[in-house]
Write a protein that holds these residues in place. Structure first.
Motif, PDB file in Angstrom:
ATOM      1  N   GLU B 202       0.831  -1.211   0.000  1.00  0.00           N
ATOM      2  CA  GLU B 202       0.000   0.000   0.000  1.00  0.00           C
ATOM      3  C   GLU B 202       0.863   1.257   0.000  1.00  0.00           C
ATOM      4  O   GLU B 202       0.516   2.247  -0.641  1.00  0.00           O
ATOM      5  CB  GLU B 202      -0.915   0.042   1.232  1.00  0.00           C
ATOM      6  CG  GLU B 202      -1.994  -1.014   1.221  1.00  0.00           C
ATOM      7  CD  GLU B 202      -1.619  -2.189   2.108  1.00  0.00           C
ATOM      8  OE1 GLU B 202      -2.508  -2.992   2.392  1.00  0.00           O
ATOM      9  OE2 GLU B 202      -0.428  -2.294   2.497  1.00  0.00           O
ATOM     10  N   LEU B 203       1.972   1.196   0.740  1.00  0.00           N
ATOM     11  CA  LEU B 203       2.850   2.365   0.782  1.00  0.00           C
ATOM     12  C   LEU B 203       3.339   2.694  -0.620  1.00  0.00           C
ATOM     13  O   LEU B 203       3.316   3.842  -1.063  1.00  0.00           O
ATOM     14  CB  LEU B 203       4.047   2.076   1.696  1.00  0.00           C
ATOM     15  CG  LEU B 203       5.096   3.172   1.765  1.00  0.00           C
ATOM     16  CD1 LEU B 203       4.540   4.381   2.455  1.00  0.00           C
ATOM     17  CD2 LEU B 203       6.340   2.689   2.494  1.00  0.00           C
ATOM     18  N   SER B 333     -10.944  -0.455   2.017  1.00  0.00           N
ATOM     19  CA  SER B 333     -10.076   0.638   1.615  1.00  0.00           C
ATOM     20  C   SER B 333     -10.614   1.238   0.338  1.00  0.00           C
ATOM     21  O   SER B 333     -10.823   0.542  -0.634  1.00  0.00           O
ATOM     22  CB  SER B 333      -8.657   0.128   1.396  1.00  0.00           C
ATOM     23  OG  SER B 333      -7.893   1.111   0.770  1.00  0.00           O
ATOM     24  N   PHE B 334     -10.816   2.543   0.343  1.00  0.00           N
ATOM     25  CA  PHE B 334     -11.508   3.165  -0.767  1.00  0.00           C
ATOM     26  C   PHE B 334     -10.705   3.120  -2.058  1.00  0.00           C
ATOM     27  O   PHE B 334     -11.249   2.989  -3.134  1.00  0.00           O
ATOM     28  CB  PHE B 334     -11.800   4.621  -0.384  1.00  0.00           C
ATOM     29  CG  PHE B 334     -12.844   5.256  -1.243  1.00  0.00           C
ATOM     30  CD1 PHE B 334     -12.544   6.367  -1.998  1.00  0.00           C
ATOM     31  CD2 PHE B 334     -14.111   4.725  -1.304  1.00  0.00           C
ATOM     32  CE1 PHE B 334     -13.507   6.956  -2.796  1.00  0.00           C
ATOM     33  CE2 PHE B 334     -15.077   5.299  -2.094  1.00  0.00           C
ATOM     34  CZ  PHE B 334     -14.779   6.415  -2.846  1.00  0.00           C
ATOM     35  N   GLY B 359      -1.563 -10.035   3.832  1.00  0.00           N
ATOM     36  CA  GLY B 359      -1.240  -8.657   4.223  1.00  0.00           C
ATOM     37  C   GLY B 359      -2.468  -8.020   4.833  1.00  0.00           C
ATOM     38  O   GLY B 359      -3.492  -8.657   5.027  1.00  0.00           O
ATOM     39  N   ASP B 360      -2.362  -6.733   5.080  1.00  0.00           N
ATOM     40  CA  ASP B 360      -3.461  -5.982   5.693  1.00  0.00           C
ATOM     41  C   ASP B 360      -4.786  -6.186   4.988  1.00  0.00           C
ATOM     42  O   ASP B 360      -5.784  -6.583   5.562  1.00  0.00           O
ATOM     43  CB  ASP B 360      -3.150  -4.475   5.616  1.00  0.00           C
ATOM     44  CG  ASP B 360      -2.370  -4.049   6.818  1.00  0.00           C
ATOM     45  OD1 ASP B 360      -1.838  -2.941   6.796  1.00  0.00           O
ATOM     46  OD2 ASP B 360      -2.296  -4.845   7.767  1.00  0.00           O
ATOM     47  N   TRP B 361      -4.776  -5.824   3.723  1.00  0.00           N
ATOM     48  CA  TRP B 361      -6.027  -5.757   2.972  1.00  0.00           C
ATOM     49  C   TRP B 361      -6.691  -7.130   2.884  1.00  0.00           C
ATOM     50  O   TRP B 361      -7.889  -7.284   3.130  1.00  0.00           O
ATOM     51  CB  TRP B 361      -5.735  -5.200   1.577  1.00  0.00           C
ATOM     52  CG  TRP B 361      -6.939  -4.851   0.776  1.00  0.00           C
ATOM     53  CD1 TRP B 361      -7.625  -3.680   0.788  1.00  0.00           C
ATOM     54  CD2 TRP B 361      -7.596  -5.687  -0.169  1.00  0.00           C
ATOM     55  NE1 TRP B 361      -8.675  -3.730  -0.095  1.00  0.00           N
ATOM     56  CE2 TRP B 361      -8.677  -4.945  -0.693  1.00  0.00           C
ATOM     57  CE3 TRP B 361      -7.383  -6.978  -0.630  1.00  0.00           C
ATOM     58  CZ2 TRP B 361      -9.540  -5.464  -1.658  1.00  0.00           C
ATOM     59  CZ3 TRP B 361      -8.236  -7.498  -1.593  1.00  0.00           C
ATOM     60  CH2 TRP B 361      -9.305  -6.738  -2.094  1.00  0.00           C
ATOM     61  N   LEU B 365     -10.262  -8.376   4.466  1.00  0.00           N
ATOM     62  CA  LEU B 365     -11.319  -8.886   3.599  1.00  0.00           C
ATOM     63  C   LEU B 365     -11.830 -10.231   4.094  1.00  0.00           C
ATOM     64  O   LEU B 365     -13.041 -10.464   4.207  1.00  0.00           O
ATOM     65  CB  LEU B 365     -10.775  -9.016   2.169  1.00  0.00           C
ATOM     66  CG  LEU B 365     -11.812  -9.358   1.115  1.00  0.00           C
ATOM     67  CD1 LEU B 365     -12.662  -8.146   0.838  1.00  0.00           C
ATOM     68  CD2 LEU B 365     -11.164  -9.822  -0.164  1.00  0.00           C
ATOM     69  N   ILE B 366     -10.869 -11.116   4.434  1.00  0.00           N
ATOM     70  CA  ILE B 366     -11.263 -12.442   4.906  1.00  0.00           C
ATOM     71  C   ILE B 366     -12.058 -12.326   6.194  1.00  0.00           C
ATOM     72  O   ILE B 366     -13.089 -12.987   6.386  1.00  0.00           O
ATOM     73  CB  ILE B 366     -10.017 -13.336   5.087  1.00  0.00           C
ATOM     74  CG1 ILE B 366      -9.388 -13.598   3.723  1.00  0.00           C
ATOM     75  CG2 ILE B 366     -10.365 -14.642   5.774  1.00  0.00           C
ATOM     76  CD1 ILE B 366      -8.109 -14.377   3.776  1.00  0.00           C
TER      77      ILE B 366
END
Lengths: 192, 564
Positions: B202-203, B333-334, B359-361, B365-366
């Motif tokens: 994401e960064l 996350s938009f 990872g984060d996203w 989601l899961i």
């Protein structure tokens, strides 16, 4: 963005800034620009920053890829203890190092990049990150002889089960003590 | 080496022409600024660094034009589609779009460095000649100021001896935009380093959007007209060859030479980057439009090892095997879009993806789907976009290797085969498939157990047991599992998977596999497809080169790697 370790990016940014400072410094010094002594300072500062930032710290989660040949510098950087471990110190250090280079056009790019790196380090420090050196894993030496088990204590020719079942502690001890094999039943060699 | 060249000649040709163009443009612009009479007086102050700065600027314009094109996914997919009649070697370069994007980025960095260093010298020389009191041509030229009655006819942007280069830089459009653009470039490059990109995606994604700042600064960089050359009119009146030596007499009215007049170079970067920017804007609009279309989630399955399967439908969605889509979940996350390979076959009514927690996203989601809130989180989909797996049916013999989650594109292929067989599709060029699935833990097998089970049955019923030859490799085994397997050696089905094909332990010995395949198919074109780690790609590529026969009519192995 919760899992981002800002220090990792700050490290890349600081390393890049160090290289930019060195380049700008060389240009200013070689071209003997006005106030070129700032350029000379910038080369020294750049080299220091590159040496400090070259060893990558260990990530909190997952494996970290080392930079090529960084283990020598890791030992040096480790020596400074809390000065290099703490990111507040690094943030302040980078900020201070960048100020003199800001007086010269050739090095001002390095200044701005280093200030950005300093801000990211500050952010990392606020989030409690720390620099941990990547230690080489001690090589597990295979134990020589560790897997060699005792030789079989009752090699053939073996007497039938009934004869074997007779417990004879002394005989067993004598047999397992090693030395020449003692056959429980006399064996004759039948040669015609 | 010969084999590699045969496979990649188009990419090599493309790269060589791109490099050649760069060199040509650099030399052309360099000679123009170094030799042209128009810049005679400018060179008097600046020397050769003028030519270096302008030549690198020319190449920068060219490379900035090139850099946006490889990331226009929709355009590339369109090109792939229209090129379907081309043979497979011609479409290969389209797979390497990201590699090309990075190469162009490195070139931009190199030319930026040359450009900045040259301009540092230029500003310094302008400053010195403004301060010089020695009455040389350079100082006379520098004294041509803004306030001339002939109008805007200055040469030296530094107007007074007290102006420092720092001040001059930050008060000129060119200087300010240049500094901002370079900082944006540095930030983009440091956040795009492999280490950061792979671990903190994401960064990288958000920082890379600084390219908007970079493009705006690039477009406005030349507005100040700071690069000055003599006007045509002035050259007609007093050509530098005739007049340069008599510069002390320019002001005298009787003299034939008058003061030279200069005009600034108009900005030309925008001419180069306008077309790619338009293409890219169109690409982003297309992505947005496609994402707004409604996606209906028909089924959600949570598999062991934290793998989420989503089956969805979308109006007008049509796919081919092995393609991928970008997925966005606004409630998590938009702005983030993440790529996932489609695991369903084109013949199915829905399309599906398998998502692993990486990872984060993905973890969010899961979790969102695990909680089973009554309104399911909304999903947006963009795609599908094509990658190499579409080529798999073009090869007579296909070797498919998937490591761990890298098996997903091949799941789509195997499912498609199943449907093709059911419909007795005679257009299938593929005669034989060798499928290798390498995995660390047993839990991960569960998802495709059913698929492989049904394929096994299918093959038996149709009497075509030899069409699909698959082997499963478990690399994370321990003594327990091995002992279990040894005990159950005599059973017909495997204890771990329940399949007829026994699981092997450890890694495959590629040399054995390749020599076996080469022996079994001495005249075939064999396509090797990998979705997995780089080290595996290296060994497979080596095997492909080693076992491809030198005779082009005999067995040839073509290697294809899927990258994200």
């Amino acid at each position: 963005m919760g899992q981002i370790e800002w220090a990792m990016w700050a490290n890349e940014q600081a390393l890049a800034s160090g290289l930019i400072l060195i380049t700008g410094g060389i240009v200013a010094t070689a071209g003997r620009f006005t106030q070129w002594y700032f350029g000379a300072y910038s080369i020294a500062a750049g080299v220091l920053i590159c040496l400090l930032e070259y060893p990558r710290g260990k990530r909190k989660k997952g494996s970290t890829m080392e930079r090529c040949g960084q283990k020598y510098l890791t030992t040096v950087v480790k020596l400074f203890g809390p000065l290099t471990r703490n990111y507040y110190v690094r943030a302040v250090l980078h900020f201070l190092l960048s100020v003199p280079a800001g007086f010269l056009l050739a090095t001002i790019l390095g200044t701005v990049c280093l200030v950005i790196a300093s801000v990211i380090y500050l952010l990392a420090a606020i989030r409690g990150e720390q620099w941990t050196p990547i230690e080489p894993k001690p090589k597990e030496r295979p134990q020589v002889g560790g897997t060699i088990k005792q030789p079989p204590t009752n090699p053939p020719p073996r007497p039938p089960v009934e004869a074997r079942k007779k417990p004879s502690v002394d005989e067993e001890e004598a047999a397992s003590a090693g030395g020449p094999q003692v056959n429980p039943i006399p064996v004759t060699d039948e040669v015609v | 080496m010969g084999n590699w060249l045969a496979n990649h000649w188009l990419s090599v040709l493309f790269l060589v022409s791109w490099l050649g163009l760069n060199i040509f443009l650099f030399v052309y612009a360099f000679l123009n600024y170094e030799k042209s009479d128009k810049y005679y007086y400018t060179r008097e102050i600046l020397g050769t660094t003028l030519a270096f700065a302008r030549a690198s600027a020319f190449c920068l314009n060219f490379n900035n034009m090139m850099i946006l094109i490889p990331v226009c996914r929709n355009l590339l997919s369109f090109l792939r589609g229209t090129c379907s009649f081309c043979n497979r070697t011609l479409r290969k370069p389209l797979d390497h779009n990201l590699i090309f994007h990075k190469l162009v980025a490195y070139m931009i960095c190199v030319f930026t460095a040359i450009h900045v260093i040259a301009h540092l010298f230029n500003f310094e020389r302008y400053s010195r000649s403004q301060q010089a009191m020695d009455g040389s041509l350079a100082s006379v030229l520098s004294s041509l100021s803004h306030h001339e009655k002939e109008g805007d006819s200055w040469l030296n942007p530094i107007q007074s001896p007290n102006t420092t280069v720092l001040y001059a830089t930050f008060t000129s459009v060119a200087g300010l935009t240049g500094v901002i653009a370079t900082i944006a470039l540095v930030l983009m490059v440091t956040s795009a380093m492999e280490f950061i990109r792979r671990n903190y995606f994401e960064l990288f994604w958000y920082t890379h959007h600084l390219f908007i700042v970079y493009i705006i600064c690039l477009g406005t960089h030349g507005l100040g007209g700071i690069v000055r050359g003599q006007t045509e009119e002035s050259m007609g009146e007093s050509h530098p060859y005739n007049c340069s030596s008599s510069f002390l007499e320019w002001d005298k009215h009787e003299w034939s030479c008058t003061r030279p007049h200069f005009v600034g170079h108009p900005p030309e970067s925008w001419k180069w980057i306008l077309a790619p920017i338009t293409l890219y804007i169109f690409e982003r609009m297309l992505r947005f439009y496609r994402s707004q279309q409604k996606v209906v989630i028909t089924k959600v399955v949570i598999h062991p090892s934290k793998v989420l399967e989503l089956q969805m439908r979308k109006r007008g969605f049509s796919m081919e095997v092995g393609q991928y889509i970008f997925v966005n979940c606004p409630s998590i996350s938009f702005l983030e879009w993440h790529p996932f390979t489609l695991t369903s076959a084109p013949e199915e009514e829905f399309f599906s993806i398998h998502i692993r927690a990486a990872g984060d996203w993905t973890e969010n989601l899961i979790r969102a789907f695990e909680q089973q809130h009554s309104p399911m989180p909304r999903i947006e989909v963009d795609g599908p976009f094509g990658t190499v797996s579409e080529d798999v049916f073009q090869y007579e013999v296909a070797v498919l290797v998937g490591a761990g989650i890298g098996v997903t594109p091949f799941a789509s292929i195997l499912k498609s085969i199943w449907y093709k067989f059911q419909r007795a599709d005679n257009k299938l060029k593929t005669q034989k498939i060798y499928f290798y699935w390498i995995c660390r833990e047993t839990g991960a097998f569960a998802w495709f157990n059913t698929l492989l089970n049904s394929l096994e049955q299918e093959m038996e019923e149709l009497g075509k047991m030899d069409f699909l030859n698959y082997r499963l490799f478990l690399t994370g085994w321990d003594n327990n599992i091995a002992g279990h397997a040894a005990l159950n050696f005599d059973k017909t089905t495997d204890i771990l998977t329940g399949l007829k094909q026994k699981t092997s332990f450890g890694r495959p010995m590629w040399d054995n596999e390749f020599s076996r395949i080469a022996a079994a198919h001495p005249k075939a074109a064999v396509g090797v497809f990998l979705c997995g780690p780089r080290t595996l790609a290296k060994s497979l590529r080596k095997c492909c080169q080693r076992y491809s026969s030198l005779d082009p009519r005999k067995v040839q192995f073509y290697f294809n790697k899927e990258t994200f």
